[in-house]
Design an enzyme around this catalytic site. Structure first.
Site, PDB file in Angstrom:
ATOM      1  N   GLN A 185       1.057  -1.577  -0.174  1.00 27.23           N
ATOM      2  CA  GLN A 185       0.427   0.002   0.049  1.00 27.23           C
ATOM      3  C   GLN A 185       1.055   1.263  -0.167  1.00 27.23           C
ATOM      4  O   GLN A 185       1.848   1.370   1.000  1.00 27.23           O
ATOM      5  CB  GLN A 185      -1.135   0.223   1.357  1.00 27.23           C
ATOM      6  CG  GLN A 185      -1.938   1.340   1.598  1.00 27.23           C
ATOM      7  CD  GLN A 185      -1.017   2.374   2.338  1.00 27.23           C
ATOM      8  OE1 GLN A 185      -0.198   2.415   3.575  1.00 27.23           O
ATOM      9  NE2 GLN A 185      -1.189   3.496   2.226  1.00 27.23           N
TER      10      GLN A 185
ATOM     11  N   HIS B  99     -12.560   3.451   3.348  1.00 31.01           N
ATOM     12  CA  HIS B  99     -11.234   3.853   5.168  1.00 31.01           C
ATOM     13  C   HIS B  99     -11.903   3.374   5.873  1.00 31.01           C
ATOM     14  O   HIS B  99     -11.455   3.653   7.367  1.00 31.01           O
ATOM     15  CB  HIS B  99     -11.201   5.314   4.835  1.00 31.01           C
ATOM     16  CG  HIS B  99      -8.609   5.080   4.998  1.00 31.01           C
ATOM     17  ND1 HIS B  99      -7.850   5.197   3.950  1.00 31.01           N
ATOM     18  CD2 HIS B  99      -8.671   4.836   6.786  1.00 31.01           C
ATOM     19  CE1 HIS B  99      -7.015   5.194   5.345  1.00 31.01           C
ATOM     20  NE2 HIS B  99      -7.201   4.845   6.468  1.00 31.01           N
TER      21      HIS B  99
ATOM     22  N   ARG C 144     -12.632   6.073   8.072  1.00 30.41           N
ATOM     23  CA  ARG C 144     -12.047   7.097   9.288  1.00 30.41           C
ATOM     24  C   ARG C 144     -12.000   8.172   9.264  1.00 30.41           C
ATOM     25  O   ARG C 144     -11.687   9.234  10.186  1.00 30.41           O
ATOM     26  CB  ARG C 144     -10.719   6.073   9.668  1.00 30.41           C
ATOM     27  CG  ARG C 144     -10.682   4.969  10.387  1.00 30.41           C
ATOM     28  CD  ARG C 144      -9.497   4.502   9.979  1.00 30.41           C
ATOM     29  NE  ARG C 144      -7.691   4.292  10.519  1.00 30.41           N
ATOM     30  CZ  ARG C 144      -7.752   4.552  12.464  1.00 30.41           C
ATOM     31  NH1 ARG C 144      -8.510   3.972  12.618  1.00 30.41           N
ATOM     32  NH2 ARG C 144      -6.867   5.149  12.319  1.00 30.41           N
TER      33      ARG C 144
ATOM     34  N   ARG D   3     -17.297  -7.597   8.969  1.00 26.95           N
ATOM     35  CA  ARG D   3     -17.535  -8.309  10.499  1.00 26.95           C
ATOM     36  C   ARG D   3     -17.471  -9.986  10.363  1.00 26.95           C
ATOM     37  O   ARG D   3     -17.307 -10.025  11.752  1.00 26.95           O
ATOM     38  CB  ARG D   3     -18.090  -6.869  11.129  1.00 26.95           C
ATOM     39  CG  ARG D   3     -17.826  -6.133  11.700  1.00 26.95           C
ATOM     40  CD  ARG D   3     -16.856  -5.471  12.011  1.00 26.95           C
ATOM     41  NE  ARG D   3     -16.168  -4.604  11.933  1.00 26.95           N
ATOM     42  CZ  ARG D   3     -15.089  -3.632  11.445  1.00 26.95           C
ATOM     43  NH1 ARG D   3     -14.824  -4.153  10.539  1.00 26.95           N
ATOM     44  NH2 ARG D   3     -15.054  -2.210  11.219  1.00 26.95           N
TER      45      ARG D   3
HETATM   46  C1  FNR Z   1      -6.304   1.638   8.676  1.00 26.89           C
HETATM   47  N1  FNR Z   1      -6.606   1.782   6.914  1.00 26.89           N
HETATM   48  C2  FNR Z   1      -5.408   1.910   6.284  1.00 26.89           C
HETATM   49  N2  FNR Z   1      -5.904   2.084   4.578  1.00 26.89           N
HETATM   50  C3  FNR Z   1      -4.603   2.789   4.075  1.00 26.89           C
HETATM   51  O1  FNR Z   1      -4.777   2.249   2.813  1.00 26.89           O
HETATM   52  N3  FNR Z   1      -3.190   2.485   4.632  1.00 26.89           N
HETATM   53  C4  FNR Z   1      -3.186   2.641   5.986  1.00 26.89           C
HETATM   54  O2  FNR Z   1      -2.348   3.250   6.565  1.00 26.89           O
HETATM   55  C5  FNR Z   1      -4.866   2.622   6.759  1.00 26.89           C
HETATM   56  N4  FNR Z   1      -3.928   2.964   8.569  1.00 26.89           N
HETATM   57  C6  FNR Z   1      -4.995   1.914   8.590  1.00 26.89           C
HETATM   58  C7  FNR Z   1      -5.028   2.313  10.236  1.00 26.89           C
HETATM   59  C8  FNR Z   1      -6.104   1.913  11.343  1.00 26.89           C
HETATM   60  C9  FNR Z   1      -6.089   1.070  12.466  1.00 26.89           C
HETATM   61  C10 FNR Z   1      -7.233   0.874  10.711  1.00 26.89           C
HETATM   62  C11 FNR Z   1      -7.959   0.720  11.284  1.00 26.89           C
HETATM   63  C12 FNR Z   1      -7.350   0.923   9.102  1.00 26.89           C
HETATM   64  C13 FNR Z   1      -7.866   1.502   6.521  1.00 26.89           C
HETATM   65  C14 FNR Z   1      -8.217  -0.098   6.447  1.00 26.89           C
HETATM   66  O3  FNR Z   1      -7.494  -0.357   5.168  1.00 26.89           O
HETATM   67  C15 FNR Z   1      -9.095  -0.490   5.583  1.00 26.89           C
HETATM   68  O4  FNR Z   1      -9.737   0.487   4.235  1.00 26.89           O
HETATM   69  C16 FNR Z   1     -10.311  -0.351   6.831  1.00 26.89           C
HETATM   70  O5  FNR Z   1      -9.363  -0.467   7.775  1.00 26.89           O
HETATM   71  C17 FNR Z   1     -11.505  -1.200   6.544  1.00 26.89           C
HETATM   72  O6  FNR Z   1     -12.112  -0.630   7.367  1.00 26.89           O
HETATM   73  P1  FNR Z   1     -12.685  -1.634   8.681  1.00 26.89           P
HETATM   74  O7  FNR Z   1     -12.869  -3.343   8.047  1.00 26.89           O
HETATM   75  O8  FNR Z   1     -11.697  -1.620   9.836  1.00 26.89           O
HETATM   76  O9  FNR Z   1     -14.275  -1.748   8.843  1.00 26.89           O
END
Ligand code: FNR
Length: 377
Positions: free
Chosen positions: A143, A274, A277, A308
């Site tokens: 990524q 994401h 977030r 989930r």
């Molecule tokens: C992420 N996600 C994320 N995505 C990405 O492209 N680069 C990153 O560095 C991160 N970092 C990250 C940290 C944390 C703590 C979380 C929870 C998520 C997003 C991740 O790839 C993904 O899109 C989401 O977590 C999917 O949603 P759910 O399954 O957490 O609901």
């Protein structure tokens, strides 16, 4: 079946099976600061919650007199056969979820044991080369947060390619951080641990620019936009020819962006918000999926946000996702049980999905089509 057989001999499952139980255990296993960072989302977290709830609006028809004793969940992505349609979505700071700080290596080990691909994040506690070495022949992807310094961006991509990653997911929705009230509480600031900058601080281009005596981490924190910089269509045109690897665009949810991405040479769309977030108040990722698939017109579409359970995986597949990503559940599992915990949660999700395919009469991934679903509002 394995779990029931173990139960008959008095065996107690070591790790939680229900997501709610896993969440509770993870909140106790993590420091409050890490917990709030991982569990939290943007604004009042409405979109984050809705990402999960929206799955309940679709129901799967059960089909009888099929009783598939053999099921096959395998898929093909970029010409490579994967044993299941599930992957670990990139979690940059996954390092902080592991007791020893080496969460990326732990997840790579879990990936090798389950065949569930791992997306190694730019914001990693261990350099991508170390993670690739653990992965060995197990397919993994990188990524990318794209530093504005193009030499450095190119260097990250070339390193990922040389290390053996099989695709690059460029994350588009994080060039500024979302409004995350949990992180904005004084005690939880700053959000990004400096221990997650190893891919930046080990980068040869970055190191060349360091002055003698300078501390690499300190310079990275001071000079780099940690989540990459603004990334636009012309940046994509620059990035595209930098690598032979398949390019996935993560964060695309609008069909017009999908069509444009195709024109600009994307190899896959990664439909995601994401995990809620980044921006509150938006559509859930699942609501965007059908139009994204329509516009993708055959291009692979990866999906995450809100998955989930095994049932959620099945529904995203039936709508047409090529592969389904898990985020927070595996981060929680890592905090609760290390490599074994991650393996347990991935296997549990896959076992539930497999049993749904058995009970409801869908022997293979190909049998899961939109006709298998009914929208129940
Ligand atoms: C992420 N996600 C994320 N995505 C990405 O492209 N680069 C990153 O560095 C991160 N970092 C990250 C940290 C944390 C703590 C979380 C929870 C998520 C997003 C991740 O790839 C993904 O899109 C989401 O977590 C999917 O949603 P759910 O399954 O957490 O609901």
């Amino acid at each position: 079946n394995e779990l029931y057989a173990q139960g008959l001999t008095g065996h107690q499952p070591q790790y939680p099976v229900r997501f709610a139980d896993l969440e509770e255990k993870a909140s106790a296993a993590m420091t409050p600061k890490v917990w709030e960072y991982v569990a939290g989302g943007a604004g009042d977290e409405h979109t984050q919650r809705a990402n999960c709830e929206v799955f309940k609006r679709w129901g799967l028809y059960p089909r009888m007199l099929v009783a598939p004793t053999e099921r096959d969940m395998s898929i093909e992505l970029f010409g490579v056969k994967l044993p299941s349609p599930v992957f670990m979505a990139p979690i940059g700071v996954i390092g902080v979820c592991a007791q020893d700080g080496h969460g990326d290596l732990a997840c790579a080990r879990a990936s090798v044991r389950t065949g569930v691909p791992f997306f190694e994040g730019t914001l990693s506690a261990d350099p991508l080369e170390d993670v690739a070495a653990v992965l060995g022949d197990t397919p993994g992807y990188f990524q990318l947060y794209t530093p504005p310094d193009r030499d450095m961006a190119a260097s990250l991509v070339h390193r990922a390619e040389a290390a053996g990653f099989q695709g690059i997911a460029v994350t588009l929705d994080t060039w500024v951080t979302g409004w995350r009230p949990r992180d904005l509480r004084g005690s939880n600031y700053p959000q990004v641990p400096s221990g997650c900058l190893s891919n930046y601080t080990s980068d040869p281009v970055f190191r060349r620019k360091l002055q003698p005596g300078e501390d690499a981490t300190e310079v990275a924190v001071r000079t780099l936009p940690i989540f990459g910089g603004p990334f636009r269509w012309d940046d994509l045109d620059w990035l595209r020819p930098q690598t032979e690897l398949p390019l996935m665009l993560k964060g695309i949810c609008h069909p017009d962006d999908v069509r444009r991405a195709k024109d600009h040479g994307a190899d896959a769309i990664y439909c995601s918000n994401h995990g809620g977030r980044q921006a509150n108040g938006g559509l859930t990722a699942l609501e965007c999926l059908p139009d994204v698939l329509d516009a993708a017109d055959g291009l692979p579409v990866l999906f995450d946000s809100g998955v989930r359970s095994g049932a959620d995986i099945i529904k995203a597949l039936a709508l047409g996702a090529t592969a389904v990503g898990i985020g927070r559940p595996y981060a929680y599992a890592l905090a609760v049980g290390g490599v074994d915990g991650v393996v347990h949660v991935l296997r549990s999700l896959l076992a539930e999905a497999d049993l749904i395919m058995a009970v409801d009469g869908y022997p293979t991934r190909k049998d899961l089509t939109p006709e298998a679903l009914r929208f129940v509002g």
